[in-house]
Design an enzyme around this catalytic site. Sequence first.
Site, PDB file in Angstrom:
ATOM      1  N   HIS A 100      -3.603  -1.715   0.394  1.00 24.68           N
ATOM      2  CA  HIS A 100      -3.473  -1.168  -0.959  1.00 24.68           C
ATOM      3  C   HIS A 100      -3.405  -2.289  -1.995  1.00 24.68           C
ATOM      4  O   HIS A 100      -3.956  -2.173  -3.092  1.00 24.68           O
ATOM      5  CB  HIS A 100      -2.204  -0.312  -1.068  1.00 24.68           C
ATOM      6  CG  HIS A 100      -2.190   0.875  -0.161  1.00 24.68           C
ATOM      7  ND1 HIS A 100      -1.340   0.995   0.907  1.00 24.68           N
ATOM      8  CD2 HIS A 100      -2.950   2.005  -0.168  1.00 24.68           C
ATOM      9  CE1 HIS A 100      -1.554   2.151   1.519  1.00 24.68           C
ATOM     10  NE2 HIS A 100      -2.535   2.782   0.894  1.00 24.68           N
ATOM     11  N   SER A 141      -2.998   0.060   8.104  1.00 22.45           N
ATOM     12  CA  SER A 141      -2.900   1.504   7.876  1.00 22.45           C
ATOM     13  C   SER A 141      -1.423   1.864   7.851  1.00 22.45           C
ATOM     14  O   SER A 141      -0.626   1.290   8.608  1.00 22.45           O
ATOM     15  CB  SER A 141      -3.574   2.251   9.034  1.00 22.45           C
ATOM     16  OG  SER A 141      -3.137   3.601   9.065  1.00 22.45           O
ATOM     17  N   SER A 142      -1.068   2.827   7.003  1.00 21.60           N
ATOM     18  CA  SER A 142       0.332   3.263   6.972  1.00 21.60           C
ATOM     19  C   SER A 142       0.727   3.811   8.339  1.00 21.60           C
ATOM     20  O   SER A 142       1.882   3.752   8.734  1.00 21.60           O
ATOM     21  CB  SER A 142       0.517   4.338   5.907  1.00 21.60           C
ATOM     22  OG  SER A 142       0.043   3.848   4.670  1.00 21.60           O
ATOM     23  N   LEU A 166       2.823   1.650   0.663  1.00 22.41           N
ATOM     24  CA  LEU A 166       1.800   0.666   0.290  1.00 22.41           C
ATOM     25  C   LEU A 166       1.893  -0.588   1.159  1.00 22.41           C
ATOM     26  O   LEU A 166       2.969  -1.093   1.420  1.00 22.41           O
ATOM     27  CB  LEU A 166       1.951   0.284  -1.192  1.00 22.41           C
ATOM     28  CG  LEU A 166       1.828   1.436  -2.199  1.00 22.41           C
ATOM     29  CD1 LEU A 166       1.963   0.911  -3.628  1.00 22.41           C
ATOM     30  CD2 LEU A 166       0.517   2.198  -2.032  1.00 22.41           C
TER      31      LEU A 166
END
Length: 284
Positions: free
Chosen positions: A37, A185-186, A33
Amino acid sequence: MKTIREPRLMHNESEGFRSAGKRIALVPTMGALHGGHTALIREARTRGDVVIVTVFVNPAQFGEGEDFNRYPRDSEGDLRTASEAGADILFAPETAAMYPPGYQTFVTVEALSLPLEGAARPGHFRGVATVVAKLFNITCPHCAIFGQKDAQQVVVLRRMSRDLDLGIEIVVVPTVREGDGLALSSRNAYLSVSERREAPVLYRALRIAEKRIRAGERSAAAVVAAVTSEITARSSASIDYVSVADAETLEPLSALDAGRTLLVSLAARFGTTRLIDNIHIRIE
Ligand code: PAF
């Protein structure tokens, strides 16, 4: 914040909330996260009496050779971030609980799953729609919150919710960006230092598209060419696609007529890292 791992327990809990007249807001995630998120969870907090965050790296939406195995996982960080952002429940099932032996049921949203990300990642949206349908059934939400960064995912899931009469409102939150414009973005965690330096070119190129369209450009091909040349001239990225499409139908456009909302979207690789980004532009 409570953590639940068993789908059956999660479902019982949600049924309890529903019978007590509580409104449930759901934030489905694959974990790792970040600030994007957090924005989804905060939005959920304003819309629900109960906020459920799901963390599940869904194997069904990764193709062969994609990054399922190395996708970032950070269960302790997820607990902290979800709780600080205001979640009440973290639902984090094991893969075997979501896809037990013998599993064979999938949800396909047909035409909307085919272009753009669907063309680059065949089967991706079948995996997304399937897991989200399961998460909806397990958590029984009134609304579910998604990020605009995954624009096609939003279109596909809205269609699924309508077509299957799920009655779940799909809420979209604008993309959260770093100061230099890179969409959170992850997968940004995979970028090397030099790739990270180059990656903001994606959003700069989208802004160029917006400027050109607002200045009167009505040829989608010219917009695609401007975006492509900005990215290739200023970075080592290799482009998967640049597209100008109708934001609702995802139909590719050639002439950009008034009265439409456009989705200008792209995917590009920096080394082995594939990033996506998009903007919406309304033409009056
Ligand atoms: O956007 C994501 O993180 C995923 O595609 C989702 C919606 C959680 C389904 O696995």
